[in-house]
Motif scaffolding. Structure first.
Motif, PDB file in Angstrom:
ATOM      1  N   LEU A 143       0.815  -1.209   0.000  1.00 18.21           N
ATOM      2  CA  LEU A 143       0.000   0.000   0.000  1.00 18.21           C
ATOM      3  C   LEU A 143       0.849   1.260   0.000  1.00 18.21           C
ATOM      4  CD1 LEU A 143      -2.513  -1.098   2.790  1.00 18.21           C
ATOM      5  CD2 LEU A 143      -2.737  -1.433   0.345  1.00 18.21           C
ATOM      6  N   ARG A 144       2.119   1.093   0.344  1.00 19.46           N
ATOM      7  CA  ARG A 144       2.972   2.269   0.472  1.00 19.46           C
ATOM      8  C   ARG A 144       3.456   2.765  -0.877  1.00 19.46           C
ATOM      9  NH1 ARG A 144       7.649   0.599   4.241  1.00 19.46           N
ATOM     10  NH2 ARG A 144       6.730  -1.479   4.100  1.00 19.46           N
ATOM     11  N   LYS A 145       3.837   4.002  -0.891  1.00 18.22           N
ATOM     12  CA  LYS A 145       4.520   4.615  -2.012  1.00 18.22           C
ATOM     13  C   LYS A 145       5.760   3.782  -2.311  1.00 18.22           C
ATOM     14  CE  LYS A 145       7.045   8.900  -2.909  1.00 18.22           C
ATOM     15  NZ  LYS A 145       7.588  10.091  -2.249  1.00 18.22           N
ATOM     16  N   GLY A 146       6.079   3.599  -3.564  1.00 20.01           N
ATOM     17  CA  GLY A 146       7.278   2.836  -3.889  1.00 20.01           C
ATOM     18  C   GLY A 146       7.133   2.305  -5.283  1.00 20.01           C
ATOM     19  N   LEU A 195       3.453   4.548  -8.701  1.00 23.95           N
ATOM     20  CA  LEU A 195       2.165   5.230  -8.799  1.00 23.95           C
ATOM     21  C   LEU A 195       2.247   6.536  -8.022  1.00 23.95           C
ATOM     22  CD1 LEU A 195      -0.380   2.334  -8.220  1.00 23.95           C
ATOM     23  CD2 LEU A 195       0.033   3.571 -10.344  1.00 23.95           C
ATOM     24  N   PRO A 196       1.547   7.559  -8.507  1.00 19.32           N
ATOM     25  CA  PRO A 196       1.600   8.835  -7.798  1.00 19.32           C
ATOM     26  C   PRO A 196       0.969   8.761  -6.402  1.00 19.32           C
ATOM     27  CG  PRO A 196       0.034   8.934  -9.621  1.00 19.32           C
ATOM     28  CD  PRO A 196       0.718   7.615  -9.712  1.00 19.32           C
ATOM     29  N   VAL A 197       1.454   9.627  -5.532  1.00 13.88           N
ATOM     30  CA  VAL A 197       0.854   9.827  -4.214  1.00 13.88           C
ATOM     31  C   VAL A 197       0.194  11.195  -4.256  1.00 13.88           C
ATOM     32  CG1 VAL A 197       1.351  10.100  -1.757  1.00 13.88           C
ATOM     33  CG2 VAL A 197       2.641   8.455  -3.118  1.00 13.88           C
ATOM     34  N   LEU A 198      -1.081  11.248  -3.905  1.00 13.68           N
ATOM     35  CA  LEU A 198      -1.809  12.516  -4.006  1.00 13.68           C
ATOM     36  C   LEU A 198      -1.615  13.367  -2.759  1.00 13.68           C
ATOM     37  CD1 LEU A 198      -5.105  11.116  -5.472  1.00 13.68           C
ATOM     38  CD2 LEU A 198      -3.287  12.304  -6.700  1.00 13.68           C
ATOM     39  N   LYS A 199      -1.779  14.663  -2.955  1.00 16.01           N
ATOM     40  CA  LYS A 199      -1.750  15.552  -1.796  1.00 16.01           C
ATOM     41  C   LYS A 199      -3.089  16.256  -1.656  1.00 16.01           C
ATOM     42  CE  LYS A 199       3.163  16.359  -1.711  1.00 16.01           C
ATOM     43  NZ  LYS A 199       4.219  17.142  -2.372  1.00 16.01           N
ATOM     44  N   ILE A 200      -3.395  16.630  -0.445  1.00  6.90           N
ATOM     45  CA  ILE A 200      -4.585  17.445  -0.219  1.00  6.90           C
ATOM     46  C   ILE A 200      -4.108  18.843   0.137  1.00  6.90           C
ATOM     47  CG2 ILE A 200      -6.541  17.824   1.328  1.00  6.90           C
ATOM     48  CD1 ILE A 200      -6.881  14.825   1.513  1.00  6.90           C
ATOM     49  N   LYS A 201      -4.587  19.819  -0.628  1.00  7.73           N
ATOM     50  CA  LYS A 201      -4.215  21.210  -0.319  1.00  7.73           C
ATOM     51  C   LYS A 201      -5.048  21.695   0.865  1.00  7.73           C
ATOM     52  CE  LYS A 201      -2.850  22.400  -4.990  1.00  7.73           C
ATOM     53  NZ  LYS A 201      -3.577  22.495  -6.266  1.00  7.73           N
ATOM     54  N   THR A 202      -4.355  22.102   1.885  1.00  4.22           N
ATOM     55  CA  THR A 202      -5.088  22.542   3.077  1.00  4.22           C
ATOM     56  C   THR A 202      -5.131  24.066   3.183  1.00  4.22           C
ATOM     57  OG1 THR A 202      -3.044  22.225   4.282  1.00  4.22           O
ATOM     58  CG2 THR A 202      -4.694  20.487   4.472  1.00  4.22           C
ATOM     59  N   ALA A 203      -4.395  24.736   2.276  1.00  6.69           N
ATOM     60  CA  ALA A 203      -4.323  26.204   2.335  1.00  6.69           C
ATOM     61  C   ALA A 203      -5.675  26.827   1.997  1.00  6.69           C
ATOM     62  CB  ALA A 203      -3.252  26.726   1.402  1.00  6.69           C
TER      63      ALA A 203
ATOM     64  N   ILE B  22      -5.147   8.959   1.671  1.00  2.93           N
ATOM     65  CA  ILE B  22      -4.312  10.054   1.142  1.00  2.93           C
ATOM     66  C   ILE B  22      -3.530  10.692   2.290  1.00  2.93           C
ATOM     67  CG2 ILE B  22      -4.351  12.354   0.087  1.00  2.93           C
ATOM     68  CD1 ILE B  22      -6.640  11.450  -1.663  1.00  2.93           C
ATOM     69  N   LYS B  25      -0.451   9.018   2.999  1.00  3.62           N
ATOM     70  CA  LYS B  25       0.501   9.041   1.878  1.00  3.62           C
ATOM     71  C   LYS B  25       0.637   7.701   1.159  1.00  3.62           C
ATOM     72  CE  LYS B  25       3.161  12.785   3.971  1.00  3.62           C
ATOM     73  NZ  LYS B  25       2.066  13.720   3.581  1.00  3.62           N
ATOM     74  N   LEU B  26      -0.460   6.942   1.067  1.00  2.00           N
ATOM     75  CA  LEU B  26      -0.423   5.712   0.276  1.00  2.00           C
ATOM     76  C   LEU B  26      -0.477   6.059  -1.206  1.00  2.00           C
ATOM     77  CD1 LEU B  26      -2.799   3.432   2.373  1.00  2.00           C
ATOM     78  CD2 LEU B  26      -0.359   3.849   2.628  1.00  2.00           C
ATOM     79  N   ASP B  27      -0.034   5.129  -2.071  1.00  2.00           N
ATOM     80  CA  ASP B  27      -0.109   5.400  -3.511  1.00  2.00           C
ATOM     81  C   ASP B  27      -1.521   5.103  -4.027  1.00  2.00           C
ATOM     82  OD1 ASP B  27      -0.415   2.730  -4.210  1.00  2.00           O
ATOM     83  OD2 ASP B  27       1.664   2.448  -4.776  1.00  2.00           O
ATOM     84  N   GLY B  30      -2.925   1.729  -3.154  1.00  2.00           N
ATOM     85  CA  GLY B  30      -3.179   1.653  -1.722  1.00  2.00           C
ATOM     86  C   GLY B  30      -4.451   2.403  -1.335  1.00  2.00           C
ATOM     87  N   ARG B  78     -10.864  15.969  -3.996  1.00  2.00           N
ATOM     88  CA  ARG B  78     -10.284  15.757  -2.661  1.00  2.00           C
ATOM     89  C   ARG B  78     -10.070  17.044  -1.867  1.00  2.00           C
ATOM     90  NH1 ARG B  78      -6.472  15.051  -6.448  1.00  2.00           N
ATOM     91  NH2 ARG B  78      -4.421  16.016  -6.210  1.00  2.00           N
ATOM     92  N   ASN B  79      -9.671  18.129  -2.555  1.00  2.00           N
ATOM     93  CA  ASN B  79      -9.431  19.375  -1.821  1.00  2.00           C
ATOM     94  C   ASN B  79     -10.739  19.966  -1.293  1.00  2.00           C
ATOM     95  OD1 ASN B  79      -6.609  19.405  -2.284  1.00  2.00           O
ATOM     96  ND2 ASN B  79      -7.015  20.046  -4.383  1.00  2.00           N
TER      97      ASN B  79
END
Lengths: 203, 203, 203
Positions: A143-146, A195-203, B22, B25-27, B30, B78-79
């Motif tokens: 499940l991890r990034k890699g 595979l990409p890991v997504l980010k959530i913008k919290t700003a 997310i 930080k799973l891919d 995941g 997601r944002n």
């Protein structure tokens, strides 16, 4: 053909389990359980979910003997095997291809939809390692990034059903799909695809 | 009615799984697995324990499609969703009520005792999140000190069988029990109710 | 005889679960789940793997009531019980012996091979604690370096089938095997026996 590769797959997954467990400093019983779970955990979960009980290794003992053999071999040759990581990786990759097909075929036997068959192939090939990681108290590698891993099984499974749809002979299909999964996995590791890991913008 | 709420429940549990994964930080694979497990893990465990195999989502594909849809929606938005925590909480609460009833009714179908039916309702509603937490390598939220969660399902289940005993019509009973669970959960969060944590005196 | 010991085993395993969960600072619901899982997790996994569904405690409610009773007793007397660690250890050891035999006999009932029966005995006796440790987010005690535990069940299981082969009466066999497991376990703890942990030479 599949039978021979199945045996190789179980054997090599068990060996990789032994090495992982020794690195975690588990005792000899713990090492055996991790070897067992790495090799047969995916198939056991699959059998439980589709209701194929008693699960496979309980009625066909060759798997248990195979794991006992791999356990002894891996422990005796542990210093040597650790230097063989590349050959182990190759066998592990063969296991990935073969176990995916075995899972798909169990699904077809039970008359399940292609989507579910692909899920069963992925579970068979990759959930043994996931259970191993849970037992070793880590976030599953799966499940991890890699690098890409389980996703290869899904793509391979889709290829299998595309080839089946255009009526490719089953043995040829098995061969092509396995080869595809193996080559895809080699390419993933060679080129470091992930595979990409997504980010959530919290700003 | 239950069917519609079931769909909402699966959809919303899957979305909450995506957001949790997310954050870990799973891919992308995941994230999908965590979404799946959060939404269907409880029902899958229930089906496995009562022997309803192949498990539900393997024979009724709408659940798989629903989760794929929720996965895509949650990733794209997601944002935005992260700011919608309150609406998500409301849906999640609806899911809790509906999944408890679905679990209870599967138990009745199999002729099991009310106590077991209530256990099945609780498993259906809350064990998906427990498996999610195990995969993310955390002590399950369900078991930790904090707000009451699974206990609400148990109390709701008891209410269901009390109303059933005094021969309340089944649809009315479903409605009342769901509403009770939903309102109880809202009150728990609003007033910060929690179960006590015991201490052992070592002196 | 086995029935009475089974009841003692479930009761005592549940009590040890309650004490473990209180130490982990879980809330009252979490404590109940850990008690349940410690006492019935091994048998539940066994039943799921052999297809004995709905699993045991769902059709024979005495187990559920027994765990509720153990839960109440353990909570009320928790300060006192913590000082009774030696008596608890003795009961836990009886549980180990009895649960191993119960697992073996379920395997025989299903016509499985002695090797698998021994595996089922080991699962019944020791995997409840393994699931408990996973839920508490620890590397299972069972797998870690330390004292011998599950291995005792395996050795006891082998003894059972040797005695069976030379046609020892079944009740006598049950008694001898249980006693052997109990005495072996007492000796393990008394003399601090443990299984070796292997090292890999990286030089």
């Amino acid at each position: 053909m599949i039978e021979v590769l199945d045996i190789i797959g179980v054997f090599v997954f068990a060996i990789s389990g032994v090495l992982a467990a020794i690195n975690k400093k588990l005792d000899l019983f713990g090492v055996f359980i991790i070897a067992f779970v790495t090799a047969l955990g995916g198939g056991t979960l699959r059998d439980t979910l589709i209701g194929r009980t008693p699960v496979g290794w309980m009625v066909d003992l060759q798997y248990v003997y195979l794991i006992i053999a791999a356990y002894v071999v891996a422990i005796v040759f542990r210093n040597y095997l650790n230097k063989l990581r590349i050959s182990l990786f190759l066998f592990d990759t063969i296991g990935l291809g073969v176990f995916t097909l075995i899972g798909i075929e169990k699904g077809l036997e039970y008359g399940l939809h292609p989507t579910i068959c692909i899920a069963l192939g992925t579970i068979t090939a990759s959930f043994g390692g996931l259970i191993r990681d849970i037992l070793c108290n880590e976030i599953p590698l799966l499940l991890r990034k890699g690098t890409i891993y389980a996703t290869i099984c899904i793509v391979g499974g889709v290829l299998f059903f595309v080839l089946r749809e255009i009526e490719v002979d089953n043995s040829v299909n098995e061969l092509l799909t396995s080869l595809f999964i193996i080559i895809f996995r080699l390419a993933v590791v060679r080129y470091g695809w992930s595979l990409p890991v997504l980010k959530i913008k919290t700003a």
